[in-house]
Motif scaffolding. Structure first.
Motif, short mmCIF file in Angstrom:
data_model
loop_
_atom_site.label_atom_id
_atom_site.label_comp_id
_atom_site.label_asym_id
_atom_site.label_seq_id
_atom_site.Cartn_x
_atom_site.Cartn_y
_atom_site.Cartn_z
N LEU A 93 0.82 -1.21 0.00
CA LEU A 93 0.00 0.00 0.00
C LEU A 93 0.86 1.26 0.00
CD1 LEU A 93 -2.90 1.12 0.14
CD2 LEU A 93 -2.73 1.02 2.64
N ASN A 94 2.01 1.20 0.65
CA ASN A 94 2.88 2.37 0.78
C ASN A 94 3.90 2.48 -0.36
OD1 ASN A 94 2.47 3.92 3.48
ND2 ASN A 94 2.26 1.77 4.03
N THR A 95 3.82 1.59 -1.33
CA THR A 95 4.79 1.65 -2.43
C THR A 95 4.15 1.79 -3.80
OG1 THR A 95 4.82 -0.79 -2.49
CG2 THR A 95 6.52 0.31 -1.18
N VAL A 96 2.85 2.09 -3.85
CA VAL A 96 2.17 2.17 -5.15
C VAL A 96 1.74 3.58 -5.52
CG1 VAL A 96 1.37 -0.22 -5.12
CG2 VAL A 96 -0.03 1.55 -4.04
N GLY A 97 2.24 4.57 -4.78
CA GLY A 97 2.01 5.96 -5.17
C GLY A 97 0.64 6.53 -4.84
N LEU A 98 -0.01 6.02 -3.79
CA LEU A 98 -1.31 6.55 -3.38
C LEU A 98 -1.12 7.71 -2.40
CD1 LEU A 98 -3.37 3.27 -2.77
CD2 LEU A 98 -3.18 4.63 -4.86
N THR A 99 -2.09 8.62 -2.38
CA THR A 99 -2.05 9.72 -1.42
C THR A 99 -2.48 9.21 -0.05
OG1 THR A 99 -4.35 10.38 -1.82
CG2 THR A 99 -2.66 11.33 -3.27
N THR A 100 -2.27 10.05 0.97
CA THR A 100 -2.65 9.67 2.34
C THR A 100 -4.14 9.36 2.43
OG1 THR A 100 -0.89 11.06 3.24
CG2 THR A 100 -2.65 10.42 4.74
N ARG A 101 -4.97 10.19 1.80
CA ARG A 101 -6.41 9.98 1.82
C ARG A 101 -6.78 8.68 1.10
NH1 ARG A 101 -10.19 11.49 4.98
NH2 ARG A 101 -10.04 13.73 4.63
#
Length: 312
Positions: free
Chosen positions: A247-255
């Protein structure tokens, strides 16, 4: 500052909040530049009406931007109508039509300013009230949330920007006007930098824990990535840890990460919207962005993709 923030955003395009902050910087630069040059009776060109239009117009553009900034940067969905429609109708349009029209008809710059500022000045009060109510509504369940204090501080900082029509209407001198608006901007900048630093620290701590490190500063980002890869290839890592790493390595924003975590535990869009104090429509929009980034078309594919994603 502007150039640095632009380059930083270009290297982190998923950081939409920084993009909205770059907009604040741009409008502040334009407003201060225009106010520094105009109006100047010693200049033969451009005409005085154009000089006044530039000086006041840049201030109006800056004041008109802050509702959009609150709407997008803090996800205050109640401001959507004002940000997209109210500001153009009740701030920009009256100034663009009444101000030059009255000046051309009467040839009196004071009357043009007076008539051109009445509607925007009144609407500015509506905006300030609406933003304050939106903040309270969003954080009514948890006023201890640090974001509540941050957004409230930003709100206080932009009050001078919303008051620009009043400054113009009552002929407040440019020095106190510039002082107030620039102090407000400094406050916003400090808060923005503080938030960015805190988010970077939180992300670093999260990566350190997931990678099995001790969280000390000596652990470099490359070391963290290397350890994460090793753990992914081993059987020691749990499914929940694998999911969180992916989840933290696929380029998603915090929201977007918050929404994915809630989707993972089976929450519906309506429940997610209630828990995050946003509209169901906003949740759907975020989910569509997530699907596009990960190349999936539904929730099942999304969760499967994050569960099996390999670092290579």
């Amino acid at each position: 500052m502007f150039v640095y923030q632009v380059f930083f955003y270009l290297s982190h395009p998923q950081d939409r909040r920084r993009l909205y902050y770059v907009g604040l910087l741009l409008f502040l630069i334009l407003k201060n530049t225009a106010s520094g040059f105009f109006p100047d009776p010693n200049l033969s060109s451009p005409p005085m009406v154009v000089q006044y239009a530039i000086a006041y117009g840049m201030g109006f553009l800056m004041g008109a931007y802050f509702p959009y900034y609150f709407y997008k940067a803090f996800d205050l969905t109640r401001l959507r109508w004002h940000a997209l429609y109210g500001v153009p109708l009740f701030i920009l349009l009256p100034f663009a039509v009444i101000f030059p029209g009255k000046f051309i008809f009467d040839g009196d710059i004071d009357k043009a300013i007076n008539y051109g500022m009445v509607i925007p000045a009144g609407y500015a009060l509506v905006l300030l009230y609406t933003i304050q109510q939106s903040i309270q509504a969003k954080y009514r369940k948890d006023i201890q949330d640090r974001r509540f204090f941050e957004v409230t501080a930003v709100y206080m900082a932009v009050i001078p920007w919303a008051s620009l029509p009043f400054f113009a209407f009552f002929r407040i001198h440019q020095v106190p006007e510039a002082l107030l608006t620039n102090i407000g901007f400094i406050v916003i900048t400090i808060l923005f930098m503080r938030r960015s630093i805190q988010e970077s620290r939180d992300e670093y701590d999260r990566l350190s824990k997931l990678a099995g490190g001790d969280g000390q500063v000596s652990l470099s980002k490359l070391d963290l990535i290397d350890q994460m890869v090793k753990h992914l290839q081993s059987s020691e890592i749990s499914p929940s840890q694998r999911f969180e790493i992916n989840l933290n390595t696929v380029g998603l924003t915090t929201r977007e990460k918050e929404i994915v975590r809630l989707i993972k535990v089976g929450k519906t869009y309506k429940v997610i919207a209630d828990e995050l104090f946003i509209s169901e429509r906003t949740v759907s929009k975020h989910v569509q962005n997530i699907f596009e980034k990960l190349g999936v078309s539904n929730r099942v594919e999304l969760l499967n993709r994050l569960d099996i994603w390999e670092s290579g």
